[in-house]
Design a protein around this motif. Structure first.
Motif, PDB file in Angstrom:
ATOM      1  N   VAL A   1       0.854  -1.183   0.000  1.00 41.48           N
ATOM      2  CA  VAL A   1       0.000   0.000   0.000  1.00 41.48           C
ATOM      3  C   VAL A   1       0.896   1.242   0.000  1.00 41.48           C
ATOM      4  CG1 VAL A   1      -1.817   1.272   1.193  1.00 41.48           C
ATOM      5  CG2 VAL A   1      -1.806  -1.236   1.256  1.00 41.48           C
ATOM      6  N   ARG A   2       0.922   1.938  -1.132  1.00 42.99           N
ATOM      7  CA  ARG A   2       1.747   3.134  -1.285  1.00 42.99           C
ATOM      8  C   ARG A   2       0.898   4.352  -0.918  1.00 42.99           C
ATOM      9  NH1 ARG A   2       3.216   4.347  -6.139  1.00 42.99           N
ATOM     10  NH2 ARG A   2       5.423   4.911  -5.792  1.00 42.99           N
ATOM     11  N   VAL A   3       1.446   5.200  -0.045  1.00 42.59           N
ATOM     12  CA  VAL A   3       0.671   6.305   0.517  1.00 42.59           C
ATOM     13  C   VAL A   3       1.440   7.622   0.371  1.00 42.59           C
ATOM     14  CG1 VAL A   3      -0.556   7.170   2.544  1.00 42.59           C
ATOM     15  CG2 VAL A   3      -0.215   4.700   2.262  1.00 42.59           C
ATOM     16  N   GLN A   4       0.740   8.642  -0.134  1.00 44.79           N
ATOM     17  CA  GLN A   4       1.281  10.001  -0.040  1.00 44.79           C
ATOM     18  C   GLN A   4       0.537  10.705   1.094  1.00 44.79           C
ATOM     19  OE1 GLN A   4       0.470  12.788  -3.165  1.00 44.79           O
ATOM     20  NE2 GLN A   4      -1.396  11.748  -3.861  1.00 44.79           N
ATOM     21  N   VAL A   5       1.269  11.389   1.937  1.00 49.41           N
ATOM     22  CA  VAL A   5       0.692  12.011   3.125  1.00 49.41           C
ATOM     23  C   VAL A   5       0.709  13.521   2.970  1.00 49.41           C
ATOM     24  CG1 VAL A   5       0.792  12.197   5.633  1.00 49.41           C
ATOM     25  CG2 VAL A   5       1.608  10.110   4.510  1.00 49.41           C
ATOM     26  N   LEU A   6      -0.458  14.137   3.089  1.00 49.79           N
ATOM     27  CA  LEU A   6      -0.587  15.580   2.966  1.00 49.79           C
ATOM     28  C   LEU A   6      -1.065  16.175   4.283  1.00 49.79           C
ATOM     29  CD1 LEU A   6      -2.280  15.838  -0.564  1.00 49.79           C
ATOM     30  CD2 LEU A   6       0.161  15.886   0.006  1.00 49.79           C
ATOM     31  N   ASN A   7      -0.470  17.277   4.668  1.00 50.23           N
ATOM     32  CA  ASN A   7      -0.812  17.950   5.914  1.00 50.23           C
ATOM     33  C   ASN A   7      -1.924  18.952   5.661  1.00 50.23           C
ATOM     34  OD1 ASN A   7      -0.931  19.305   8.317  1.00 50.23           O
ATOM     35  ND2 ASN A   7       1.179  20.072   8.278  1.00 50.23           N
ATOM     36  N   GLY A   8      -3.108  18.657   6.205  1.00 50.60           N
ATOM     37  CA  GLY A   8      -4.243  19.556   6.042  1.00 50.60           C
ATOM     38  C   GLY A   8      -4.604  20.274   7.318  1.00 50.60           C
ATOM     39  N   THR A   9      -3.678  20.310   8.289  1.00 50.07           N
ATOM     40  CA  THR A   9      -3.967  20.926   9.591  1.00 50.07           C
ATOM     41  C   THR A   9      -3.474  22.358   9.694  1.00 50.07           C
ATOM     42  OG1 THR A   9      -1.870  20.243  10.623  1.00 50.07           O
ATOM     43  CG2 THR A   9      -3.693  18.663  10.670  1.00 50.07           C
TER      44      THR A   9
ATOM     45  N   VAL B   1      -1.552  12.917  -6.486  1.00 46.50           N
ATOM     46  CA  VAL B   1      -0.370  13.596  -6.997  1.00 46.50           C
ATOM     47  C   VAL B   1       0.654  12.566  -7.445  1.00 46.50           C
ATOM     48  CG1 VAL B   1       1.523  15.157  -6.427  1.00 46.50           C
ATOM     49  CG2 VAL B   1      -0.771  15.589  -5.522  1.00 46.50           C
ATOM     50  N   VAL B   2       0.749  11.469  -6.690  1.00 42.85           N
ATOM     51  CA  VAL B   2       1.694  10.404  -7.008  1.00 42.85           C
ATOM     52  C   VAL B   2       0.933   9.255  -7.662  1.00 42.85           C
ATOM     53  CG1 VAL B   2       3.361   8.760  -6.072  1.00 42.85           C
ATOM     54  CG2 VAL B   2       3.166  11.051  -5.070  1.00 42.85           C
ATOM     55  N   PRO B   3       1.274   8.888  -8.883  1.00 42.99           N
ATOM     56  CA  PRO B   3       0.574   7.777  -9.544  1.00 42.99           C
ATOM     57  C   PRO B   3       0.726   6.476  -8.755  1.00 42.99           C
ATOM     58  CG  PRO B   3       1.899   9.031 -11.117  1.00 42.99           C
ATOM     59  CD  PRO B   3       2.273   9.523  -9.760  1.00 42.99           C
ATOM     60  N   GLY B   4      -0.359   5.708  -8.689  1.00 35.14           N
ATOM     61  CA  GLY B   4      -0.304   4.420  -8.011  1.00 35.14           C
ATOM     62  C   GLY B   4      -0.292   4.499  -6.501  1.00 35.14           C
ATOM     63  N   ALA B   5      -0.680   5.653  -5.941  1.00 38.61           N
ATOM     64  CA  ALA B   5      -0.651   5.815  -4.482  1.00 38.61           C
ATOM     65  C   ALA B   5      -2.008   6.279  -3.955  1.00 38.61           C
ATOM     66  CB  ALA B   5       0.425   6.811  -4.063  1.00 38.61           C
ATOM     67  N   VAL B   6      -2.292   5.902  -2.725  1.00 39.94           N
ATOM     68  CA  VAL B   6      -3.456   6.382  -1.997  1.00 39.94           C
ATOM     69  C   VAL B   6      -3.052   7.672  -1.282  1.00 39.94           C
ATOM     70  CG1 VAL B   6      -5.042   5.856  -0.105  1.00 39.94           C
ATOM     71  CG2 VAL B   6      -4.339   4.044  -1.674  1.00 39.94           C
ATOM     72  N   THR B   7      -3.960   8.622  -1.179  1.00 38.63           N
ATOM     73  CA  THR B   7      -3.640   9.900  -0.540  1.00 38.63           C
ATOM     74  C   THR B   7      -4.294   9.981   0.838  1.00 38.63           C
ATOM     75  OG1 THR B   7      -3.480  11.023  -2.669  1.00 38.63           O
ATOM     76  CG2 THR B   7      -3.793  12.408  -0.728  1.00 38.63           C
ATOM     77  N   LEU B   8      -3.481  10.245   1.845  1.00 34.51           N
ATOM     78  CA  LEU B   8      -3.979  10.467   3.204  1.00 34.51           C
ATOM     79  C   LEU B   8      -3.797  11.945   3.529  1.00 34.51           C
ATOM     80  CD1 LEU B   8      -4.987   9.565   6.002  1.00 34.51           C
ATOM     81  CD2 LEU B   8      -2.610   9.056   6.600  1.00 34.51           C
ATOM     82  N   THR B   9      -4.909  12.655   3.656  1.00 38.74           N
ATOM     83  CA  THR B   9      -4.869  14.062   4.035  1.00 38.74           C
ATOM     84  C   THR B   9      -5.195  14.160   5.516  1.00 38.74           C
ATOM     85  OG1 THR B   9      -5.617  14.687   1.809  1.00 38.74           O
ATOM     86  CG2 THR B   9      -5.735  16.367   3.533  1.00 38.74           C
ATOM     87  N   VAL B  10      -4.224  14.640   6.287  1.00 36.27           N
ATOM     88  CA  VAL B  10      -4.333  14.628   7.747  1.00 36.27           C
ATOM     89  C   VAL B  10      -5.071  15.869   8.231  1.00 36.27           C
ATOM     90  CG1 VAL B  10      -3.071  14.496   9.918  1.00 36.27           C
ATOM     91  CG2 VAL B  10      -2.149  13.389   7.876  1.00 36.27           C
TER      92      VAL B  10
END
Length: 430
Positions: A341-349, A413-422
């Motif tokens: 599971v490939r994850v890009q992590v974005l800071n939404g705080t 934003v990253v191909p093949g990845a799930v995005t986690l917006t915190v």
């Protein structure tokens, strides 16, 4: 055991009652568990952590004197529904690779948080032979990894198990192939036969000489054996002598939390559950897969399979009856290994460093973090978004979060990845 205790309290004299009551060892757990514990989401239901202990002290030394700490051989959570109309027994494989929180050791020092197989938690707390400390560390570990609050604790050791079986005249088992296991002190031919004493203990402990040699096969045999033991106890314990022997063996090897320590509280609990029908007593094992899929060099351990495990824990937390067949069918689905599971992590705080902190949490659980960065705008709630072809990967990630929002059909934003917006509601992973 609880059914037999009901009969026992009614059938023994005052001296025997006092003797049996005094056999039970109580341990005070409240001051050892602290305040950082899961909430009870279903008042009236009860979760009882049951440990089969293989401490090598005293008569248990024949099974290996090299172990210097207490060991847990079997670990189960018994969930009793609030309406007492059903119950679930959930086995936790002893080779489950989980997060173990900081625990107080027997010498008063504290262990560092780390990841290892779940049965190490009992050994950490019990490093000096204190069952209470062993129980506290195990409870903290189970609560952290399942989100279920434990209400009670019970531990029975090797000798108590043998005594229970012997008092019933043995239990019939039907191995399909011969078993020859030096570690379990067991030599058995194939076919149906009645086992007791060392043979009964060896049968439920044997592992490497049967099937694929895994702890999962042993759990299945243990569950079948305990079903048979419970049924025989209900039908056979009519003789006062047999009944007393059964109760004496059970209580001498029984350690519980203070609230359950005594025939009276056990009797009261038994009265609540004695009417549960057999077809509403489910025996389950936490869905899992070999950890080798995440860490190729690890051939010894298993990890819990998500989202299936999370769904099981959530059902029990909210006191919803588990469909045994449906759970087993879901557990047979091809697992999505965590590292895939490939994850890009974005800071939404709007607070600096949150994406990096969460990425560290994810990597600790085995997820592959591709990138970290800031979201285009602040969000109110933690969100998992994903392209449709990664829906199952997104479910694995989302199930490790307490209550995320999910959005499908979105590219990242990253191909093949799930995005986690915190978002500001992020409180960690389970």
């Amino acid at each position: 055991m609880l059914a037999a205790l009901i009969l026992g309290v009614a059938g023994v004299g005052y001296w025997m009652y006092q003797h049996l009551d005094g056999n039970i060892t109580a341990t005070d757990l409240d001051h050892r568990l602290g305040g950082d514990r899961p909430d009870n989401l279903s008042p009236g239901s009860k979760n009882i952590l049951v440990v089969g202990s293989d401490s090598r002290a005293g008569a248990n030394a024949k099974y290996g004197k090299g172990l210097e700490t207490m060991q847990s051989d079997t670990l189960m959570v018994v969930h009793l529904a609030a309406n007492r109309e059903w119950a679930t027994v959930m086995s936790l494989p002893r080779d489950s690779y989980v997060r173990i929180p900081s625990c107080e050791r027997g010498d008063g020092k504290k262990s560092a948080p780390h990841s290892f197989k779940i049965n190490e938690s009992f050994a950490i707390g019990g490093s000096k032979g204190d069952v209470g400390a062993a129980a506290a560390c195990t409870i903290k570990t189970v609560e952290k990894n399942t989100g279920l609050r434990m209400d009670h604790f019970m531990s029975v050791d090797f000798q108590g198990f043998k005594g229970m079986v012997n008092a019933l005249g043995g239990i019939e088992v039907c191995p399909k192939e011969p078993i020859h296991d030096k570690k379990a002190h067991l030599d058995m031919e194939a076919g149906c036969q009645t086992v007791k004493d060392e043979k009964a203990l060896g049968y439920v402990r044997t592992r490497y000489s049967v099937g694929d040699g895994s702890d999962l096969g042993r759990i299945g045999r243990q569950q079948e054996f305990m079903r048979a033991l419970a049924e025989k106890a209900q039908s056979k314990l009519t003789s006062p002598d047999d009944l007393y022997d059964f109760l004496d063996s059970t209580t001498k090897s029984l350690t519980t939390d203070k609230e359950l320590a005594g025939l009276k509280p056990l009797y009261d609990l038994a009265n609540e559950v004695k009417g549960i029908p057999k077809d509403r007593l489910a025996f389950l094992t936490v869905p899992n897969y070999p950890r080798q899929a995440d860490v190729p060099s690890d051939r010894a351990n298993v990890v819990w399979q998500y989202p299936q495990a999370a769904r099981l824990f959530d059902k029990l937390a909210h006191d919803k009856e588990v469909d045994e067949k449906r759970l087993k069918k879901a557990a047979r689905e091809k697992p999505i290994p965590t590292r895939s599971v490939r994850v890009q992590v974005l800071n939404g705080t709007g607070k600096d460093g949150r994406a990096a902190d969460v990425a560290k949490d994810l990597r600790a659980l085995g997820f592959t973090v591709t990138t970290t960065g800031n979201a285009t705008k602040e969000v109110e709630k933690t969100t998992v978004s994903y392209p449709e072809n990664l829906r199952r990967s997104a479910e694995v990630l989302a199930s490790r979060l307490p209550d995320p929002a999910t959005r499908g059909g979105e590219g990242g934003v990253v191909p093949g990845a799930v995005t986690l917006t915190v978002g500001p509601d992020y409180e960690g992973l389970r």
